[in-house]
Design a protein around this motif. Sequence first.
Motif, short mmCIF file in Angstrom:
data_model
loop_
_atom_site.label_atom_id
_atom_site.label_comp_id
_atom_site.label_asym_id
_atom_site.label_seq_id
_atom_site.Cartn_x
_atom_site.Cartn_y
_atom_site.Cartn_z
N GLU A 63 45.87 47.87 38.44
CA GLU A 63 46.80 47.97 39.54
C GLU A 63 47.03 49.36 39.80
OE1 GLU A 63 50.73 45.85 40.26
OE2 GLU A 63 51.16 47.60 39.28
N ALA A 64 47.03 50.45 38.82
CA ALA A 64 47.24 51.71 39.33
C ALA A 64 46.13 52.44 39.88
CB ALA A 64 47.47 52.52 37.68
N SER A 65 44.87 51.87 39.62
CA SER A 65 43.52 52.35 40.17
C SER A 65 43.33 51.68 41.39
CB SER A 65 42.54 52.23 39.22
OG SER A 65 42.23 50.79 39.04
N ASN A 66 44.00 50.77 41.91
CA ASN A 66 43.85 50.06 43.12
C ASN A 66 45.07 50.37 44.14
OD1 ASN A 66 43.49 48.24 45.24
ND2 ASN A 66 42.26 47.08 43.98
N THR A 67 44.59 51.04 45.32
CA THR A 67 45.66 51.37 46.14
C THR A 67 46.14 50.19 46.91
OG1 THR A 67 44.16 52.39 47.74
CG2 THR A 67 45.19 53.87 46.18
N ASN A 68 45.41 49.29 47.00
CA ASN A 68 45.58 48.01 47.91
C ASN A 68 46.20 46.87 47.19
OD1 ASN A 68 44.43 49.31 49.95
ND2 ASN A 68 42.25 48.17 49.69
N VAL B 254 37.68 36.84 31.31
CA VAL B 254 37.77 36.02 32.80
C VAL B 254 38.91 36.72 33.77
CG1 VAL B 254 38.40 33.97 33.39
CG2 VAL B 254 36.77 34.10 31.66
N THR B 255 40.04 37.19 33.18
CA THR B 255 41.21 37.66 34.14
C THR B 255 40.70 38.77 34.41
OG1 THR B 255 42.76 36.47 32.53
CG2 THR B 255 43.70 38.28 34.00
N LEU B 256 40.24 39.80 33.88
CA LEU B 256 39.86 41.32 34.39
C LEU B 256 38.85 41.16 35.42
CD1 LEU B 256 40.30 43.42 31.13
CD2 LEU B 256 41.79 43.15 32.74
N THR B 257 37.78 40.24 35.08
CA THR B 257 36.66 40.10 35.89
C THR B 257 37.04 39.43 37.05
OG1 THR B 257 35.08 40.01 33.99
CG2 THR B 257 34.31 39.39 36.05
N GLY B 258 38.03 38.55 37.13
CA GLY B 258 38.44 37.80 38.20
C GLY B 258 39.42 38.73 39.05
N VAL B 259 40.09 39.36 38.60
CA VAL B 259 40.72 40.45 39.40
C VAL B 259 40.19 41.44 39.92
CG1 VAL B 259 42.60 42.27 39.13
CG2 VAL B 259 42.97 40.10 37.88
N ASN B 260 38.87 42.14 39.42
CA ASN B 260 38.18 42.93 40.10
C ASN B 260 37.24 42.10 41.21
OD1 ASN B 260 38.94 44.79 38.32
ND2 ASN B 260 36.93 45.10 37.13
N PHE B 261 37.07 41.09 40.99
CA PHE B 261 36.11 40.20 42.01
C PHE B 261 36.93 39.89 43.17
CE2 PHE B 261 35.12 35.90 43.41
CZ PHE B 261 33.78 35.96 44.02
N VAL B 262 38.07 39.43 43.00
CA VAL B 262 39.17 39.13 44.25
C VAL B 262 39.30 40.27 45.08
CG1 VAL B 262 41.36 38.14 44.84
CG2 VAL B 262 39.99 37.04 43.31
N THR B 263 39.87 41.52 44.37
CA THR B 263 40.43 42.65 45.08
C THR B 263 38.94 43.71 45.58
OG1 THR B 263 40.37 43.98 43.07
CG2 THR B 263 42.53 42.68 43.74
N ALA C 63 42.03 46.99 54.27
CA ALA C 63 43.23 48.05 53.74
C ALA C 63 44.41 47.47 53.65
CB ALA C 63 43.09 49.27 54.63
N GLY C 64 44.85 46.13 53.92
CA GLY C 64 46.04 45.62 53.83
C GLY C 64 46.95 45.89 55.16
N ASN C 65 46.44 46.40 56.26
CA ASN C 65 47.35 46.60 57.29
C ASN C 65 47.37 45.50 58.34
OD1 ASN C 65 47.50 49.29 56.70
ND2 ASN C 65 45.67 49.81 57.44
N ALA C 66 48.26 45.27 59.07
CA ALA C 66 48.49 44.12 59.92
C ALA C 66 47.32 44.33 60.98
CB ALA C 66 49.87 43.99 60.44
N ALA C 67 46.82 43.10 61.41
CA ALA C 67 45.95 42.99 62.56
C ALA C 67 46.25 41.62 62.99
CB ALA C 67 44.63 43.13 61.96
N VAL D 2 38.82 48.67 39.30
CA VAL D 2 38.39 48.73 40.62
C VAL D 2 38.37 49.99 41.10
CG1 VAL D 2 39.38 47.94 42.76
CG2 VAL D 2 39.61 46.47 40.74
N SER D 3 37.21 50.16 42.00
CA SER D 3 37.13 51.35 42.61
C SER D 3 37.43 51.18 44.06
CB SER D 3 35.83 51.95 42.46
OG SER D 3 35.69 53.01 43.39
N VAL D 4 38.54 51.69 44.50
CA VAL D 4 38.87 51.75 45.69
C VAL D 4 37.88 52.22 46.98
CG1 VAL D 4 40.81 52.34 47.85
CG2 VAL D 4 41.33 52.01 45.39
N SER D 5 37.12 52.91 46.73
CA SER D 5 36.09 53.53 47.49
C SER D 5 34.93 52.49 47.69
CB SER D 5 35.51 54.68 47.10
OG SER D 5 34.88 54.64 45.90
#
Length: 352
Positions: free
Chosen positions: A80-85, A230-239, A258-262, A316-319
Motif C-alpha cells: 500500500e505504501a508503494s502504491n499512490t492509487n 496468492v494474496t500478494l500476487t492478486g493485489v499486484n495484479f488488480v492494482t 489515476a483514481g480521478n473522477a471522470a 507495485v510500481s506506480v510508474s
Amino acid sequence: MSDFWEGFDFPTLDPVETVNTNSAGAISSTPGIDEIDTILVKRAMVVFFVIDISGSMKGARIGAVNDAIRNLLPELKKREASNTNAEIRIAILEFSSSANWRTLTPQPVSTFVYDDITYVSGGTNFGAAFNALNEKLSRKSFLNAAAGAYTPLIILLTDGKPSDIALYPEQLEKLRRNSWFQYAAKAGIAIEEGALSPECKKVLMQFTGSEKMVLEAKDTNVLSKQIELVTLTGVNFVTQQGSLQNAGNNMGTGTNAAGNAAPLQAANRVSAQNPVSAPNPVSTPNPVSVPNEVSASNPVPAPSPASVSNPVPAPVSVSNQTPASVDVTAGTDPVIPGLSEIDWENDFPTFG
C-alpha cells in the motif's frame, strides 16, 4: 446489456447543471489543503478472505490460516505504501453451518489488528457463505468508497465437501450474476482432505470460474505459502492491470487509472458496442485494455514462475500502471498470472 451496469450500482445520471460563464463573476479561490487531500484520496482495493471454520478445520489447519494472514499484514502495508492509487482493505467472512462477518466493514490494512479465528462445530455450508458475500459485493455496502473501488480480490479457503450439496448451487448462481463478483480476481484453496475431494474442488472451480485458480494445499506448510503468495500476487495484479471501478460517492461518474473522477456517458454505460473508457492520464502509444488483461480466453502473459529464493512478487510500481478501458462483454473471471506454474511441493521444499 441494459441491465449490466445495474450490478455496479451506478446511479441514474443527474441533469447537467448550467455553469455561469459570466466573466464578471467571482474568481475561484485557490483550493485549500482539505480539497487537495480529497482529490488525492486513494481508491479502495478490498481483499476478501472467505474461511471455512467447520469442525474439520480444527488444529493445524486453522492455525496455518491465522499465521498466514497475520504474517501477510506487514507485507500488505508495504504494498500500500508503494502504491499512490490504492488503499488496501481487509474483509473476513467465516462460515460453517452459517456465515458470519468478522469485519463489519472492510478494514484499512494500515490500522487493521487481526484476531485469530477459531473453528466451530458444524457443517460446510457454502450456500450460506455465497449468500453473505453476495449481499456485501455492492457499492452500497462493502465497496462503498469516496474515491471509488478497484474490483476486489476474493480468496476462498476450505477443507471439505459441501454439506448443502443440493442447496449451494442456487446461491452460487445468484452470486455469479453479481457484476462485482464476475470481474473480481478469485482463488480457491482446497486444504488437505479437500485437495483429495472431487466435490470440494468442483465447488472451488465453480466459484473461481477457472481450474487454474483452484490450488491444492496438501499440508499446512503449503497452505501458508499459498495464502501469502496468492494474496500478494492478486493485489499486484488488480492494482497494476486496471479493472472496472465504481465512482464511490461521485454520482454518475467513473474513475480513471489515476483514481480521478471522470464523467460517464449514459450511452456508453449500457452498450457493449460503446465500452466505458477510462481517460488516459499518461500518454502512451499502446494503452492496454482490461479485456486483454483479464479474459480467460486471452489471459495476461504470465510472469516467470516464482523462484525459491524470491517467491513474493515485487511491490507495485506506480510508474508501470497502464490506462484501462472496459468492455462489458469480456474480462469476467480473470486469471491471476503465474500461480498455476508453481510446483508448490517442490518449489518450496522447506519452510522456516
